[in-house]
Every structure is written in C-alpha cells, then in structure tokens.
Design an enzyme around this catalytic site. Structure first.
Site, PDB file in Angstrom:
ATOM      1  N   PHE A  96      12.717  13.758  10.137  1.00 57.23           N
ATOM      2  CA  PHE A  96      11.490  12.984  10.323  1.00 57.23           C
ATOM      3  C   PHE A  96      11.627  12.051  11.527  1.00 57.23           C
ATOM      4  O   PHE A  96      10.722  11.944  12.360  1.00 57.23           O
ATOM      5  CB  PHE A  96      11.184  12.142   9.083  1.00 57.23           C
ATOM      6  CG  PHE A  96      10.735  12.919   7.882  1.00 57.23           C
ATOM      7  CD1 PHE A  96      10.207  14.194   8.007  1.00 57.23           C
ATOM      8  CD2 PHE A  96      10.820  12.367   6.603  1.00 57.23           C
ATOM      9  CE1 PHE A  96       9.768  14.909   6.891  1.00 57.23           C
ATOM     10  CE2 PHE A  96      10.390  13.072   5.487  1.00 57.23           C
ATOM     11  CZ  PHE A  96       9.872  14.343   5.628  1.00 57.23           C
ATOM     12  N   SER A 116       0.870  -1.179   0.000  1.00 55.78           N
ATOM     13  CA  SER A 116       0.000   0.000   0.000  1.00 55.78           C
ATOM     14  C   SER A 116       0.905   1.226   0.000  1.00 55.78           C
ATOM     15  O   SER A 116       2.068   1.152   0.389  1.00 55.78           O
ATOM     16  CB  SER A 116      -0.937   0.000   1.212  1.00 55.78           C
ATOM     17  OG  SER A 116      -0.221  -0.137   2.428  1.00 55.78           O
ATOM     18  N   GLU A 138       1.319   5.635   0.596  1.00 56.54           N
ATOM     19  CA  GLU A 138       0.792   6.857   1.208  1.00 56.54           C
ATOM     20  C   GLU A 138       1.241   8.081   0.417  1.00 56.54           C
ATOM     21  O   GLU A 138       2.401   8.194   0.033  1.00 56.54           O
ATOM     22  CB  GLU A 138       1.285   6.974   2.656  1.00 56.54           C
ATOM     23  CG  GLU A 138       0.755   8.214   3.367  1.00 56.54           C
ATOM     24  CD  GLU A 138       1.095   8.222   4.836  1.00 56.54           C
ATOM     25  OE1 GLU A 138       0.638   7.308   5.556  1.00 56.54           O
ATOM     26  OE2 GLU A 138       1.851   9.122   5.273  1.00 56.54           O
ATOM     27  N   HIS A 167       3.675  -1.079   3.817  1.00 52.99           N
ATOM     28  CA  HIS A 167       3.078   0.230   3.538  1.00 52.99           C
ATOM     29  C   HIS A 167       4.221   1.208   3.263  1.00 52.99           C
ATOM     30  O   HIS A 167       5.072   1.427   4.129  1.00 52.99           O
ATOM     31  CB  HIS A 167       2.253   0.694   4.744  1.00 52.99           C
ATOM     32  CG  HIS A 167       1.519   1.979   4.518  1.00 52.99           C
ATOM     33  ND1 HIS A 167       0.395   2.065   3.726  1.00 52.99           N
ATOM     34  CD2 HIS A 167       1.748   3.237   4.979  1.00 52.99           C
ATOM     35  CE1 HIS A 167      -0.056   3.315   3.727  1.00 52.99           C
ATOM     36  NE2 HIS A 167       0.753   4.046   4.467  1.00 52.99           N
ATOM     37  N   ASP A 194      -1.622  16.079  15.110  1.00 55.61           N
ATOM     38  CA  ASP A 194      -0.748  17.052  15.757  1.00 55.61           C
ATOM     39  C   ASP A 194      -1.410  18.415  15.770  1.00 55.61           C
ATOM     40  O   ASP A 194      -2.189  18.746  14.870  1.00 55.61           O
ATOM     41  CB  ASP A 194       0.589  17.149  15.011  1.00 55.61           C
ATOM     42  CG  ASP A 194       1.382  15.855  15.075  1.00 55.61           C
ATOM     43  OD1 ASP A 194       1.444  15.261  16.167  1.00 55.61           O
ATOM     44  OD2 ASP A 194       1.923  15.441  14.039  1.00 55.61           O
TER      45      ASP A 194
END
Length: 300
Positions: free
Chosen positions: A216, A12, A14, A266, A106
């Site tokens: 990140f 998958s 994103e 993912h 967030d």
C-alpha cells in the site's frame, strides 16, 4: 502508558464495498462493532474506474439508513462524463446522502497507469468538487498527501492542487495514511502558510498485515520507517502478537498527533473492526455506556 486521551476526540471510519457474500458479512460485522463509537461519519470507497459504483451506492445508503450515522460516498472523475457524474450525485442527494469524498481516482488498469481525463468528464478532483457544489450543497472531503502524491511533479505542485480543491468548495481534507508524524505536521504547517484553513484530518492505517502495508505504501508514496519494519519482523505467522504491536503503533501515532493539537482521526479499517475498536478504546473513544459507566465500588 499514560491515561486515555479525552473522549471528545472525533473519529471517522472508511470501508470498501464487499465483492462476495462472505465479505459482506465481514463488513457488516465491522460496522456493527464500530457504530457504537459514534463516529463523525463513515465513508465507502469507489473502485478504480467506477467499477464498484452500484455496490458503493448500496453500501452507503444502507449504512446511513441502518446506523443513523452520516455516510459519505467516494466519487471519482474516472470512467464517466460530467452528466453521468452529476446524475450519480443527484441520486445520492435524493437518497439522503449529504457528504461526498471527491477524488481524481485511478485508471481501471491500476495505479501504475498514467491518468488521462475522461472525454467530457471532470478532469481533476478540483473540477469534480466544483461540479458537485453546483449539483447540490454537499459537504465535500478531498484527499491530501503529507508525503506528496506519487504523480505530483513537486511538493509545492501537490500543495497547489490541494488549494485548488479547497477553493472549489471542499470543507475537509483527509490524508493518505502515513507513519511519519513529523512529515504530517510539516505538511499541515505548509498548508496553513499557503492559506488552507480547512481541517486536514490524519488518515490512520492499523496494520493487519505488514507485507500488505508495504505494498500500500509503495503505491501511494508513504514512507515505512525502519523502526517499524523491525517491530513487525518475525510476526508473519503470529497474528496475536502482530495485532498487539499494530495497536501499540497506531495508539502512539495518535497520541503524538493529539499532543500537537489534533482532535480528529480517520481510520482505514479494511472492513475489519478488531484493531480499530481496540485502538479507539485505548484513546478513550468508547461506546457511551462504557465511557460513562461508574467506577466499580471498592470494599470497605
């Protein structure tokens, strides 16, 4: 390198909603390159405080309509009342979207700011999951943190929070990206011992920029192994070599996970297709016409 992994792996992808016309072109170029890999689903992120709400909705609906692939919309608790979120969920359902990635989210001011529930809103992700299940029979994915959420008081508390989200109705957990395979495997073992039986899909981040990856990682509590820093050293101005190294790192990570029985991956694409396509190709996840193409004839 060993032979490609079995092509029954499920992947998958994103994406994030584009802010400019140029970014939109980049996104759809990536979508059209990745769609032939027949992902299980694709997801679209949601800005802090719901700042990309409209763009997320437009991108999700267009993705599903134009590709025929199940598209999942990220939805957070931040910046909206329960009634507003319920309305958003109903709009998704009426648009044919059946999959939501439910997150606490967030604050609009950034991940370093202390989170405070919105007055009249869903306080935490478990509450959001329960609300979404009341609104419609969505498939719901939630976040998991192999190395613990940065704001969790302890790994046990973080795992308890994941259990609450699953008990509320989530059917899948997708992890924050990680590079320490052992940390992920230990987390899955602890989750199973806690009674969590849903799939915990590893989130894979192909590294397009190592400095950015460090940023990140710092914001989400993911460790950067020293060996990785050594691999990318001196490649800031050498994108071709950097891509080769990045693909090798991601493929090896997936191979180690597959050896432990993991079948689903993912990918955080950052709206770029090249690395993810290459990684999937090496893993044996290819467009059907390539995966089933006959071997070339040899001269007699």
């Amino acid at each position: 390198m060993d032979t490609p992994l079995p092509a029954n792996l499920a992947v998958s992808f994103e994406f994030f909603p584009p802010k400019t016309e140029k970014m939109e072109q980049t996104l759809w170029q990536a979508v059209h390159k990745l769609a032939p890999l027949q992902p299980e689903f694709v997801s679209v992120t949601y800005g802090a405080g719901g700042t990309t709400r409209e763009r997320t909705h437009a991108t999700v609906c267009r993705l599903q309509k134009e590709t025929g692939i199940q598209a999942a919309a990220h939805l957070t608790c931040v910046g909206a009342t329960r009634e507003e979120i319920d309305t958003i969920a109903k709009t998704y359902w009426d648009s044919g979207i059946r999959h939501i990635v439910a997150l606490r989210g967030d604050p609009p001011t950034g991940v370093g700011t202390a989170y405070e529930p919105h007055p009249g809103g869903y306080a935490y992700a478990a509450d959001l999951v329960a609300g979404l299940k009341r609104a419609a029979d969505f498939e719901i994915s939630v976040a998991a943190y192999p190395e613990s959420h940065p704001q969790a008081t302890s790994p046990a508390d973080d795992l308890d929070n994941l259990k609450r989200k699953i008990d509320a109705g989530a059917t899948r957990a997708i992890t924050q990206f990680f590079f320490d395979v052992t940390a992920y495997l230990r987390f899955v073992e602890r989750a199973a011992a806690a009674g969590i039986t849903v799939p915990i899909v590893p989130g894979i981040l192909p590294i397009t920029n190592f400095t950015r990856a460090i940023e990140f990682a710092g914001s989400c509590g993911a460790a950067i192994p020293p060996w990785m820093a050594d691999l990318f050293a001196g490649l800031d101005n050498d994108p071709e070599t950097r891509q080769l190294v990045a693909a090798t790192v991601a493929v090896e990570q997936c191979r180690q996970l597959h050896a432990e029985g993991i079948q689903n991956f993912h990918f955080y694409t950052l709206n770029r297709a090249e690395l993810t396509v290459g990684i999937c190709h090496m893993l044996g996840v290819r467009p059907r016409e390539l995966a089933t193409a006959p071997a070339p004839a040899t001269a007699s």
